[in-house]
Design a protein around this motif. Structure first.
Motif, short mmCIF file in Angstrom:
data_model
loop_
_atom_site.label_atom_id
_atom_site.label_comp_id
_atom_site.label_asym_id
_atom_site.label_seq_id
_atom_site.Cartn_x
_atom_site.Cartn_y
_atom_site.Cartn_z
N GLY A 157 43.06 51.01 51.87
CA GLY A 157 43.14 50.66 50.44
C GLY A 157 43.06 49.18 50.12
O GLY A 157 43.26 48.79 48.96
N THR A 158 42.71 48.31 51.11
CA THR A 158 42.71 46.87 50.79
C THR A 158 41.63 46.50 49.76
O THR A 158 41.82 45.55 49.00
CB THR A 158 42.50 45.99 52.05
N GLY A 159 40.53 47.24 49.72
CA GLY A 159 39.48 46.95 48.73
C GLY A 159 39.99 47.23 47.32
O GLY A 159 39.86 46.40 46.42
N ILE A 160 40.57 48.42 47.14
CA ILE A 160 41.14 48.81 45.84
C ILE A 160 42.23 47.81 45.43
O ILE A 160 42.28 47.36 44.28
CB ILE A 160 41.80 50.22 45.95
N LEU A 161 43.10 47.44 46.37
CA LEU A 161 44.22 46.56 46.05
C LEU A 161 43.75 45.14 45.74
O LEU A 161 44.29 44.50 44.83
CB LEU A 161 45.25 46.54 47.19
N SER A 162 42.74 44.64 46.47
CA SER A 162 42.32 43.27 46.18
C SER A 162 41.61 43.19 44.82
O SER A 162 41.73 42.19 44.11
CB SER A 162 41.47 42.67 47.30
N THR A 163 40.92 44.26 44.43
CA THR A 163 40.33 44.30 43.09
C THR A 163 41.43 44.34 42.02
O THR A 163 41.39 43.60 41.03
CB THR A 163 39.41 45.52 42.94
N ALA A 164 42.43 45.17 42.23
CA ALA A 164 43.56 45.25 41.29
C ALA A 164 44.27 43.90 41.19
O ALA A 164 44.66 43.46 40.11
CB ALA A 164 44.55 46.33 41.76
N PHE A 165 44.37 43.22 42.33
CA PHE A 165 45.02 41.91 42.37
C PHE A 165 44.28 40.91 41.49
O PHE A 165 44.88 40.15 40.73
CB PHE A 165 45.07 41.44 43.83
N MET A 166 42.94 40.94 41.55
CA MET A 166 42.14 40.02 40.72
C MET A 166 42.37 40.26 39.23
O MET A 166 42.25 39.36 38.42
CB MET A 166 40.64 40.18 41.04
N PHE A 167 42.68 41.52 38.87
CA PHE A 167 42.91 41.86 37.47
C PHE A 167 44.40 41.91 37.13
O PHE A 167 44.79 42.48 36.13
CB PHE A 167 42.24 43.21 37.13
N ASP A 168 45.23 41.31 38.02
CA ASP A 168 46.68 41.27 37.79
C ASP A 168 47.29 42.65 37.60
O ASP A 168 48.23 42.81 36.83
CB ASP A 168 47.00 40.40 36.56
#
Ligand code: CO
Ligand code: CO
Length: 328
Positions: A157-168
């Protein structure tokens, strides 16, 4: 970008000391130096995926080393590969990134012996790494065996999480959890699997679990079944997928690799996306003879490496190469 058809046009390799080239999409290249010794070579660099410079440097190092560990090699030396902005206010950030990378390499027992930096508005950082291996013990993509069990370390899930991270869209706990996982070396996982004796392994990175599994199965001429329920994931991943926060790399993996998969009825839609999610510094997907599966998992667990039995390898008959269901 997918360079496979560009690579396919390069001249054929004629040097017989090249033991592993790019023909089977292996994790790293291998060059024989003597009957007992070969060099394993790989390089990886990317743009920041977390805010903290030190953590980003450490993740870049763990990620670059991962391909050597997946081949069963022992990394020994590395070169910094960097592109950094030159503005003075960026200097402390560069310092943090380089320090994070150097500390992680030191933890791995790897010496940084050089490198190259260019100017770039968007920072990029990573390493070229050389490891050593015995020429008869290379865990390349062609060595999976029918009847192997599949064991996966690190949650997906690191891809999903890093995208979510960019969008706070990620909690502080979620950020901490996935950052720590990406910073974790696959060193122990690799040492344990070499100790137990496995058929082969690959690391789960940009092509996702399905994409990397597919590369090994393709090179080995085999099929596999995955148990979706046994695949570990980070805490907030399922909600984020349901909220449709799907990274571009993951969408591309679905286009490229979903044609190889048959999804059994009852597998949740979010699992279909998770299994294609592009990972950064993901875990090892280990192909282990079924008789050694329990030994491998208990040895990994003892070393605090999360490990799950997620499926098995089969003879590839007609139909799709990979089958995903609920249960083994
Ligand atoms: Co790899
Ligand atoms: Co790589």
């Amino acid at each position: 970008m997918d360079l496979r058809h560009v690579l396919a046009q390069l001249p054929r390799i004629t040097d017989e000391n090249v033991l592993v080239g790019f023909s089977n999409a292996d994790d790293a290249g291998v060059y024989r130096i003597s009957a007992e010794l070969a060099a394993v070579l790989t390089a990886d660099f990317f743009t920041p995926i977390v805010d903290d410079p030190y953590s980003f440097g450490a993740i870049a190092a763990a990620n670059a080393l991962s391909d050597i560990y997946a081949m069963g090699g022992r990394p020994v030396v590395a070169l910094n590969l960097a592109a950094f902005p030159t503005s003075p206010e960026f200097a402390p950030i560069i310092e943090g990134i380089v320090k994070g990378g150097a500390d992680k390499m030191a933890e791995a027992g790897v010496s940084i012996i050089g490198g190259h930096t260019i100017k770039d508005k968007e920072p990029k950082f990573g390493f070229a790494v050389m490891g050593l291996i015995h020429p008869d013990r290379i865990l390349d993509n062609s060595k999976a065996m029918p009847g192997d069990a599949l064991v996966l370390t690190k949650p997906l899930g690191t891809g999903i999480l890093s995208t979510a991270f960019m969008f706070d869209a990620l909690s502080a706990g979620g950020i901490e959890e996935f950052t720590r996982s990406m910073m974790t070396l696959n060193k122990k996982a690799s040492e344990v699997m070499l100790d137990v004796g496995v058929s082969t392994a690959t690391d789960v990175t940009g092509f996702g679990l399905i994409g990397h599994l597919n590369e090994v199965l393709g090179a080995s001429g085999l099929g596999a079944r995955l148990n979706a329920e046994a695949i570990a994931r980070f805490g907030e991943v399922s909600e984020l997928i349901r909220a449709k926060r799907i990274p571009g790399g993951t969408r591309e993996n679905i286009r490229n690799f979903d044609p190889f998969v048959r999804w059994e009825e009852g597998v949740p839609d979010e699992d279909k996306i998770l299994l294609h999610d592009a990972q950064t510094s993901g875990g090892l997907l280990i192909f282990v003879p079924e008789a050694k599966r329990e030994k491998l998992i208990s040895a990994l667990t003892k070393e605090n490496v999360p490990a799950h039995h997620i499926g098995g390898v089969s003879v590839y008959g007609p139909g799709k190469r990979i089958e995903v269901g609920r249960g083994y």
